[in-house]
Design an enzyme around this catalytic site. Structure first.
Site, PDB file in Angstrom:
ATOM      1  N   LYS A 174     -25.956   9.536  66.730  1.00  0.00           N
ATOM      2  CA  LYS A 174     -25.332   8.585  65.799  1.00  0.00           C
ATOM      3  C   LYS A 174     -24.727   7.388  66.548  1.00  0.00           C
ATOM      4  O   LYS A 174     -24.540   7.429  67.771  1.00  0.00           O
ATOM      5  CB  LYS A 174     -24.272   9.319  64.978  1.00  0.00           C
ATOM      6  CG  LYS A 174     -24.864  10.406  64.070  1.00  0.00           C
ATOM      7  CD  LYS A 174     -23.788  10.988  63.167  1.00  0.00           C
ATOM      8  CE  LYS A 174     -24.355  12.059  62.264  1.00  0.00           C
ATOM      9  NZ  LYS A 174     -23.336  12.549  61.303  1.00  0.00           N
ATOM     10  N   GLU A 214     -36.644  15.042  56.135  1.00  0.00           N
ATOM     11  CA  GLU A 214     -36.048  14.118  57.106  1.00  0.00           C
ATOM     12  C   GLU A 214     -37.040  13.616  58.162  1.00  0.00           C
ATOM     13  O   GLU A 214     -36.965  12.450  58.565  1.00  0.00           O
ATOM     14  CB  GLU A 214     -34.867  14.802  57.801  1.00  0.00           C
ATOM     15  CG  GLU A 214     -33.695  15.036  56.853  1.00  0.00           C
ATOM     16  CD  GLU A 214     -32.481  15.628  57.537  1.00  0.00           C
ATOM     17  OE1 GLU A 214     -31.430  15.682  56.897  1.00  0.00           O
ATOM     18  OE2 GLU A 214     -32.575  16.047  58.713  1.00  0.00           O
ATOM     19  N   ASN A 268     -19.219  12.147  64.283  1.00  0.00           N
ATOM     20  CA  ASN A 268     -19.456  13.448  64.920  1.00  0.00           C
ATOM     21  C   ASN A 268     -20.705  13.488  65.811  1.00  0.00           C
ATOM     22  O   ASN A 268     -21.291  14.544  66.036  1.00  0.00           O
ATOM     23  CB  ASN A 268     -19.459  14.563  63.865  1.00  0.00           C
ATOM     24  CG  ASN A 268     -20.573  14.408  62.850  1.00  0.00           C
ATOM     25  OD1 ASN A 268     -21.324  13.434  62.882  1.00  0.00           O
ATOM     26  ND2 ASN A 268     -20.700  15.369  61.963  1.00  0.00           N
ATOM     27  N   TYR A 282     -29.159   9.920  53.312  1.00  0.00           N
ATOM     28  CA  TYR A 282     -28.023  10.774  52.939  1.00  0.00           C
ATOM     29  C   TYR A 282     -27.863  10.886  51.420  1.00  0.00           C
ATOM     30  O   TYR A 282     -26.764  11.200  50.951  1.00  0.00           O
ATOM     31  CB  TYR A 282     -26.739  10.228  53.567  1.00  0.00           C
ATOM     32  CG  TYR A 282     -26.552  10.618  55.026  1.00  0.00           C
ATOM     33  CD1 TYR A 282     -26.504  11.962  55.412  1.00  0.00           C
ATOM     34  CD2 TYR A 282     -26.389   9.660  56.013  1.00  0.00           C
ATOM     35  CE1 TYR A 282     -26.312  12.333  56.742  1.00  0.00           C
ATOM     36  CE2 TYR A 282     -26.195  10.019  57.348  1.00  0.00           C
ATOM     37  CZ  TYR A 282     -26.160  11.364  57.697  1.00  0.00           C
ATOM     38  OH  TYR A 282     -25.963  11.723  59.002  1.00  0.00           O
ATOM     39  N   HIS A 286     -26.581  14.358  64.256  1.00  0.00           N
ATOM     40  CA  HIS A 286     -26.999  14.963  62.984  1.00  0.00           C
ATOM     41  C   HIS A 286     -28.157  15.899  63.277  1.00  0.00           C
ATOM     42  O   HIS A 286     -28.944  15.649  64.190  1.00  0.00           O
ATOM     43  CB  HIS A 286     -27.473  13.880  62.005  1.00  0.00           C
ATOM     44  CG  HIS A 286     -28.196  14.446  60.827  1.00  0.00           C
ATOM     45  ND1 HIS A 286     -27.554  14.927  59.712  1.00  0.00           N
ATOM     46  CD2 HIS A 286     -29.523  14.673  60.614  1.00  0.00           C
ATOM     47  CE1 HIS A 286     -28.448  15.409  58.863  1.00  0.00           C
ATOM     48  NE2 HIS A 286     -29.648  15.262  59.384  1.00  0.00           N
TER      49      HIS A 286
HETATM   50  P1  CMP Z   1     -24.110  15.125  59.103  1.00  0.00           P
HETATM   51  O1  CMP Z   1     -24.405  16.477  59.632  1.00  0.00           O
HETATM   52  O2  CMP Z   1     -24.927  13.992  59.554  1.00  0.00           O
HETATM   53  O3  CMP Z   1     -24.172  15.193  57.489  1.00  0.00           O
HETATM   54  C1  CMP Z   1     -23.392  14.397  56.651  1.00  0.00           C
HETATM   55  C2  CMP Z   1     -22.360  13.617  57.395  1.00  0.00           C
HETATM   56  O4  CMP Z   1     -21.278  13.166  56.599  1.00  0.00           O
HETATM   57  C3  CMP Z   1     -21.684  14.481  58.448  1.00  0.00           C
HETATM   58  O5  CMP Z   1     -22.569  14.791  59.463  1.00  0.00           O
HETATM   59  C4  CMP Z   1     -20.508  13.619  58.817  1.00  0.00           C
HETATM   60  O6  CMP Z   1     -20.856  12.524  59.658  1.00  0.00           O
HETATM   61  C5  CMP Z   1     -20.136  13.083  57.441  1.00  0.00           C
HETATM   62  N1  CMP Z   1     -19.093  13.898  56.804  1.00  0.00           N
HETATM   63  C6  CMP Z   1     -19.160  15.165  56.417  1.00  0.00           C
HETATM   64  N2  CMP Z   1     -18.004  15.568  55.863  1.00  0.00           N
HETATM   65  C7  CMP Z   1     -17.187  14.515  55.908  1.00  0.00           C
HETATM   66  C8  CMP Z   1     -15.860  14.281  55.489  1.00  0.00           C
HETATM   67  N3  CMP Z   1     -15.133  15.232  54.910  1.00  0.00           N
HETATM   68  N4  CMP Z   1     -15.349  13.064  55.706  1.00  0.00           N
HETATM   69  C9  CMP Z   1     -16.092  12.083  56.276  1.00  0.00           C
HETATM   70  N5  CMP Z   1     -17.368  12.256  56.696  1.00  0.00           N
HETATM   71  C10 CMP Z   1     -17.904  13.450  56.520  1.00  0.00           C
END
Ligand code: CMP
Length: 139
Positions: A10, A127, A113, A50, A116
């Site tokens: 990311k 995906e 984070n 998403y 993904h």
């Molecule tokens: P990802 O695994 O890419 O899938 C959805 C993404 O949304 C997740 O990683 C985070 O980057 C984001 N995400 C998930 N939960 C939250 C949350 N509670 N607040 C903000 N971002 C979130």
């Protein structure tokens, strides 16, 4: 069973120059890189990717984050790739992720984070072709 999964490094991790370490870790853990490209996602591409989260309160923030800089899109392959990649990533929230997982090492918040990964075979089947055409995939 040999599987493919989609990984995304990311914008936060690319910005912090963690891309090389993350790709090296994939190879060290036995994943084969079957396709890879760097892209600056458009808002429409991020929203489409998403789409399952569009009703969530964090959706617009997530989309803004995902278009805030380039991402690296990677197709990984190995036995049990989908679950093994999720284990390697750790929990969505880096604060809750197991030590030495990618999110514990490189993530900074539940949103920023670092990586993904597809969460099921069905998700991977959506995906991977979302970003890669047949001719871009090895094997
Ligand atoms: P990802 O695994 O890419 O899938 C959805 C993404 O949304 C997740 O990683 C985070 O980057 C984001 N995400 C998930 N939960 C939250 C949350 N509670 N607040 C903000 N971002 C979130």
């Amino acid at each position: 069973m040999t599987e493919k999964t989609l990984a995304i490094i990311k914008p936060d991790a690319v910005r912090k120059k963690f891309s090389g370490a993350i790709l090296a870790r994939y190879e060290k853990e036995g994943f084969r890189i079957r396709a890879i490209k760097m892209r600056a996602l458009s808002k429409a591409e991020a929203e489409g990717f998403y789409a399952v989260h569009r009703e969530r309160p964090f959706f617009s923030s997530l989309v803004s984050f995902m278009v805030s800089g380039p991402v690296i899109l990677v197709v990984l392959e190995k036995d049990n790739a989908i679950l093994d990649h999720r284990t390697l990533m750790g929990a969505t929230d880096p604060a809750k992720a197991e030590k030495e997982t990618l999110r514990a090492l490189y993530g900074e918040s539940i949103e920023y984070n670092a990586v993904h990964g597809s969460d099921s075979g069905e998700t991977a089947a959506f995906e991977i072709p979302y970003f890669f055409s047949t001719v871009e995939l090895i094997g």
